[in-house]
Motif scaffolding. Structure first.
Motif, PDB file in Angstrom:
ATOM      1  N   SER A 170      -1.811  -2.597  -3.981  1.00 54.41           N
ATOM      2  CA  SER A 170      -1.328  -3.596  -4.936  1.00 54.41           C
ATOM      3  C   SER A 170      -1.521  -4.982  -4.333  1.00 54.41           C
TER       4      SER A 170
ATOM      5  N   VAL B 288      -1.138  -1.038  -9.631  1.00 52.76           N
ATOM      6  CA  VAL B 288      -2.154  -0.706  -8.634  1.00 52.76           C
ATOM      7  C   VAL B 288      -3.467  -1.392  -8.998  1.00 52.76           C
TER       8      VAL B 288
ATOM      9  N   ASP C  89      -3.113   3.865  -2.721  1.00 50.92           N
ATOM     10  CA  ASP C  89      -3.010   2.823  -3.744  1.00 50.92           C
ATOM     11  C   ASP C  89      -2.763   1.466  -3.093  1.00 50.92           C
TER      12      ASP C  89
ATOM     13  N   THR D 286       0.848  -1.192   0.000  1.00 55.75           N
ATOM     14  CA  THR D 286       0.000   0.000   0.000  1.00 55.75           C
ATOM     15  C   THR D 286       0.884   1.243   0.000  1.00 55.75           C
TER      16      THR D 286
ATOM     17  N   ASP E 237      -4.469  10.186  -2.429  1.00 55.36           N
ATOM     18  CA  ASP E 237      -4.796   8.866  -2.971  1.00 55.36           C
ATOM     19  C   ASP E 237      -4.102   7.774  -2.161  1.00 55.36           C
TER      20      ASP E 237
ATOM     21  N   ARG F 183      -7.566   1.944  -6.040  1.00 51.66           N
ATOM     22  CA  ARG F 183      -7.155   3.274  -5.581  1.00 51.66           C
ATOM     23  C   ARG F 183      -8.310   3.950  -4.862  1.00 51.66           C
TER      24      ARG F 183
END
Length: 219
Positions: A114, A121, A112, A95, A110, A124
């Motif tokens: 993963s 990503v 993100d 993250t 933002d 989001r």
């Protein structure tokens, strides 16, 4: 301190939870995230295009929601349709959060997410308030969802010992196969051509030497 939710259960009629799953945090994009669209749309209002730009930004914000539960992450988007994305915590690999020019000044950014085996990503949380707090909350839930050494009954040292034991077993098996191949070559009489030529050469040299010695004695 965990971030404060900006949505209540009445706003989450689209969310279906599993048994025992509960909402930890819910929110949508920060109000100030509309500022760039407003600044761009106001001058265009004279030609009516600006109203469309501002309306699209408003409807997009109102119809975008993010949810963190005890089991997973959820994201809902769509103005005229509905798109719901879910990622279980056990799949979260990494993250991160970021803030732009306006986000730094108005406190949004933002987050993100993963996943393991994913490309880039996967989810989001865009323009959420207190992105650092949201990221920390997600990381906390990810760690809580992973089994600890106590739960699994194995420590890191135990795992390393098991790996070393397996490596030793593989090494012994390889050495045993190599020794068996060497014995098989000897029993079957397999000799390389180079070894045969060397032996023949040494035999010829000995024969010539004996002949020379015999000739010398005769003289």
């Amino acid at each position: 301190m965990p971030p404060e939710s900006t949505l209540d259960s009445a706003d989450l009629d689209w969310l279906t939870l599993d048994d025992g799953e509960s909402v930890v945090w819910a929110g949508n994009p920060h109000e100030s995230s509309m500022l760039p669209s407003v600044l761009m749309g106001l001058p265009l209002c004279l030609v009516l295009v600006g109203f469309a730009v501002i309306a699209e930004a408003y409807l997009s914000r109102e119809n975008t929601q993010f949810v963190v539960t005890t089991d997973a992450l959820y994201k809902k988007t769509g103005i005229f349709s509905r798109d719901v994305q879910r990622i279980d915590f056990e799949k979260v690999q990494n993250t991160s959060y970021s803030q732009g020019f306006f986000g730094t000044r108005f406190g949004y950014g933002d987050v993100d997410v993963s996943t393991a085996g994913g490309s880039g990503v996967e989810m989001r949380f865009g323009s959420v308030p207190d992105p650092k707090g949201v990221q920390e909350l997600v990381n906390k839930r990810v760690k809580a969802g992973r089994p600890s050494d106590t739960e699994t009954g194995e420590s890191k040292g135990d795992v390393l010992d098991d790996i070393l034991t397996e490596l030793r077993a593989i090494r012994h098996a390889v050495e045993a196969d190599a020794n068996a191949d060497d014995v098989g070559d000897i029993d079957s009489g397999d000799v390389d051509a180079d070894d045969t030529e060397d032996a023949a050469g040494r035999g010829s040299a000995v024969t010539r030497r004996v002949s020379d010695d015999t000739f010398s004695d005769g003289r």
